[in-house]
Design an enzyme around this catalytic site. Structure first.
Site, PDB file in Angstrom:
ATOM      1  N   SER A 410       0.827  -1.203   0.000  1.00 48.89           N
ATOM      2  CA  SER A 410       0.000   0.000   0.000  1.00 48.89           C
ATOM      3  C   SER A 410       0.859   1.249   0.000  1.00 48.89           C
ATOM      4  CB  SER A 410      -0.880   0.056   1.248  1.00 48.89           C
ATOM      5  OG  SER A 410      -1.685  -1.065   1.330  1.00 48.89           O
ATOM      6  N   HIS A 431      -2.534  -3.523  -6.325  1.00 46.41           N
ATOM      7  CA  HIS A 431      -2.984  -3.038  -5.021  1.00 46.41           C
ATOM      8  C   HIS A 431      -4.477  -3.319  -4.853  1.00 46.41           C
ATOM      9  CE1 HIS A 431      -3.792   0.465  -2.081  1.00 46.41           C
ATOM     10  NE2 HIS A 431      -3.454  -0.610  -1.428  1.00 46.41           N
ATOM     11  N   GLU A 443      -5.848  -1.193  -8.073  1.00 43.42           N
ATOM     12  CA  GLU A 443      -4.853  -0.278  -8.628  1.00 43.42           C
ATOM     13  C   GLU A 443      -3.720  -1.124  -9.211  1.00 43.42           C
ATOM     14  OE1 GLU A 443      -4.934   3.956  -6.304  1.00 43.42           O
ATOM     15  OE2 GLU A 443      -4.117   2.276  -5.170  1.00 43.42           O
ATOM     16  N   ASN A 481      -4.698   6.376  -1.982  1.00 42.49           N
ATOM     17  CA  ASN A 481      -4.267   6.798  -0.653  1.00 42.49           C
ATOM     18  C   ASN A 481      -3.656   8.197  -0.648  1.00 42.49           C
ATOM     19  OD1 ASN A 481      -5.260   4.750   0.924  1.00 42.49           O
ATOM     20  ND2 ASN A 481      -3.485   3.416   0.600  1.00 42.49           N
TER      21      ASN A 481
END
Ligand code: T1G
Length: 653
Positions: A410, A431, A443, A481
């Site tokens: 991550s 991801h 992702e 994120n």
């Protein structure tokens, strides 16, 4: 067959045994563009008057019957004939019209079929009224004719969910009459032939079957609650539940409602999402690049994330080899995966035979060498650089040099992981979002050395897993994120400036997020972001405004729900405002000499949206995201941004 007549560039006919077979050929999905509508009108007029025509079959060329109205025509001036005009002609024809559903009949496509007197489908066909997913209601009779065929409750379910059903289920529901065992067109011609000269069963003339008003009330209330203020499902409920009135009246109401919704912001947002999803898999530089074949996937680390990935992979038909550190851990992982599969069985998503087949494709091990047959290995081990690089170096020893290696990190830099391997060009990031077998977003991280066919493999696997892949470049936190951090930072600034966590959350929930940010924060736990802040402390710009409130909470052991306290308190598990947190926030403001002020819900939302869009712009400038709509997809599918607002980049337009 007789000679072909072309009634327009997209509609042609042939006559057989007195039956006029009308074929719509408007790639890619036979949408009912104006050329299709006018061609159909002309073909139907011909059928009505031609003495040698006793019946009509309508079908589509290629693998779709009709994918619905042409969404790209929305917003342009309407051109005659309209779809309701064509459908009225079909229903009013004095000769039988049979719909031969060769593939998907969606939206306006199903509405055409509903107005026919008989519907026959190939086994691969599916039908549905997906309009609510585009922020609209069916606009050519769907809300009025479907209840006449299958009753109000079943119609409510289909129209307000927008889900499509396969041919067999459509027969059970009464939407279609028959699945053709052999040649579809032959069967449809026979059906039209058999109906010729008999009294016609016109859908619009049927009565809506009586249903229990209490049940309708209950189901409608549930749908409205789920719609969270979206207009289309609410209007669909209103139209379907009032379908027991003269057809013309219901149709006029439906059409007017459709036109209003079509011009709404909600519909524009959902159409944006529809096209964004198709756009996202188009990656510059990958045109014509063949993905590497993948049949067996290795998964390292069988914790929650690894198990979820395994379930997704088994469900997509892959063989899975799971690796964990010890045979006990591997066996525990196997049990967890089987537990998740059993849950799918219990929920009716998987039948017993499917369960057995998936179980048979799963093996687990604690021995690296057992991963040798893998075409792709995904690691989901502890998010630590040494742990991951060590694992990838060991994989280099056991898997084929052309097998693809994917990291599910991550926050670590996948370029650093790749650099530690013998073949960095075969490394990419995949991801996943937790729970990996449920969340649609994936992702796909293009590292600096990732080979084009390796990236193409990541995308192909993602699609086979039925995920929504979005390509991202390497940056801390990738697309999602990074934006989430900016969003969280803005929320914390708001706290310092005068808002309280529950006010921020209420504003976000009112906007359409399923849960406010601070409630989510508490659910996920505060420690990961805390660790990250500590990591970044030395490199942080000392002149940039930094909010310490979250750190103070963490230092006080308030790590979220699992510790019983975080941004909120949880007495008996119930989220409540905690005066202690309010005091911490007030102290933080006082320390910086900030005079708090009140914020309206609107102001809170505007600030949060602006922060997201600004970070999105940065991602575009840095080349991390290829297009603004990719960012929207990430936030909608991974972070609860309401789809009917189109995503943070769309919302600012
Ligand atoms: N209009 C315009 N373009 C469309 C389209 C449509 N309805 N459907 C698909 N496309 C384009 C899509 O953008 C892509 O383009 C290409 O076709 C292939 O699509 C009056 C109001 C039919 C199941 O909501 O669900 O009817 O990217 O990649 O996987 O009540 O497309 O290649 O340039 O999805 O084989 C209701 C939407 C409309 C159906 C085929 N209908 N479409 O799936 O291909 S509203 C829908 C789909 C309506 C009436 C009203 C799927 C599909 P490009 P694809 P696919």
């Amino acid at each position: 067959m007789n000679e072909t007549i072309e009634f327009s560039a997209t509609v042609s006919t042939m006559t057989r045994d007195g039956v006029l077979v009308v074929t719509i050929d408007n790639p890619p999905v036979n949408a009912t563009s104006v050329d299709v509508r006018s061609g159909l009108e002309k073909a139907l007029a011909h059928a009505e008057t031609a003495a040698d025509v006793t019946g009509v079959v309508v079908t589509g060329a290629g693998k779709t019957f009709i994918g619905g109205a042409d969404i790209k025509e929305f917003g342009k001036p309407a051109m005659e004939p309209t779809l309701p005009d064509v459908i009225e002609t079909i229903e009013g024809l004095s000769k039988p019209v049979v719909a031969a559903l060769n593939g998907a009949a969606l939206g306006g496509g199903l509405e055409v079929a509903l107005a026919c007197q008989y519907r026959i489908a190939s086994p691969a066909a599916q039908v549905g009224l997906p309009e609510v997913k585009l922020g609209i209601v069916p606009g050519a009779g769907g809300t009025q004719r479907l209840p006449r065929l299958i009753g109000i409750l079943a119609a409510l379910d289909l129209i307000t969910s927008g889900r499509s059903v396969k041919a067999e289920e459509a027969v059970t529901l009464g939407i279609i009459d028959e699945v053709a065992a052999g040649d579809l067109i032959e069967a449809a011609i026979s059906a039209a032939f058999a109906l010729a000269g008999k009294p016609l069963r016109r859908t619009g003339e049927l009565n809506v079957a009586a249903a229990d008003p209490a049940e309708i009330e209950k189901v409608s209330a549930k749908i409205l609650a789920r719609a969270r203020g979206q207009k289309a499902p609410a209007e669909a409920v209103r139209l379907v539940t009032s379908s027991n009135r003269p057809l013309a009246e219901g149709l006029a109401d439906e059409r007017a409602t459709f036109l209003t919704l079509r011009d709404s912001r909600e519909s524009a947002a959902l159409r944006h999402v529809f096209f964004a999803e198709r756009e996202s898999s188009k990656v510059v530089g990958l045109e014509g690049v063949e993905p590497r074949p993948v049949e067996t996937i290795g998964i390292c680390g069988l914790g929650l994330m690894g198990s979820g990935i395994a379930v997704a992979a088994l469900g997509a038909g892959y063989s899975v080899i799971g690796l964990d550190q010890t045979s006990e851990a591997a066996e525990k992982g196997r049990q967890r995966i089987i537990g998740l599969l059993e849950r799918n069985v219990a929920a009716g998503r998987l039948d017993q035979a499917g369960f057995e087949a998936q179980k048979a494709r799963l093996s687990v091990t604690a021995d690296d060498a057992d991963l040798a047959p893998c075409d792709l290995v995904v690691e989901a081990v502890f998010d630590d650089l040494t742990v991951k690089t060590d694992l990838f170096q060991r994989l280099d020893e056991v898997v084929r040099p052309d097998a693809v290696l994917a990291t599910n990190t991550s926050y670590l830099n996948p370029d650093e992981i790749a650099a530690a391997t013998a073949h960095p060009e075969r490394v990419l990031g995949l991801h996943f979002f937790s729970p990996a077998h449920v969340m649609r977003l994936l992702e796909v991280v293009r590292c600096s050395k990732t080979a084009p066919d390796v990236l193409a493999t990541g995308l192909a696997v993602a699609r086979k897993l039925r995920k929504l892949p979005v390509v991202t470049g390497v940056t801390e936190g990738f697309i999602g994120n990074r934006i989430f951090s900016a969003y969280r930072r803005e929320a914390e600034l708001l706290l310092e400036d005068g808002a309280l966590p529950h006010e921020v959350d209420a504003a976000l929930e009112d906007y359409g997020f399923p849960m406010g940010l601070f409630a989510v924060y508490d659910m996920a736990g505060l420690e990961i972001a805390w660790a990250r802040r500590k990591r970044q402390a030395t490199t942080r710009d000392p002149s940039a405004r930094y909010v310490e409130i979250a750190d103070t909470l963490c230092e006080a052991g308030r790590l979220g729900q699992k510790t019983g306290r975080g941004w909120y308190a949880y007495p008996e598990g119930k989220r409540t405002i905690d005066p202690e947190v309010t005091a911490i926030i007030e102290a933080a403001r006082a320390k910086k000499g900030i005079t708090p002020r009140a914020f309206s819900m609107r102001e809170i939302v505007e600030r949060m949206l602006a922060a997201m869009a600004l970070e999105g712009e940065a991602l575009l400038t840095e080349g991390i995201a290829a297009r603004a709509s990719d960012i929207d997809l990430v936030m909608i599918n991974g972070y609860g941004f309401p789809a009917y607002k189109g995503g943070p980049m769309f919302a600012r337009t």
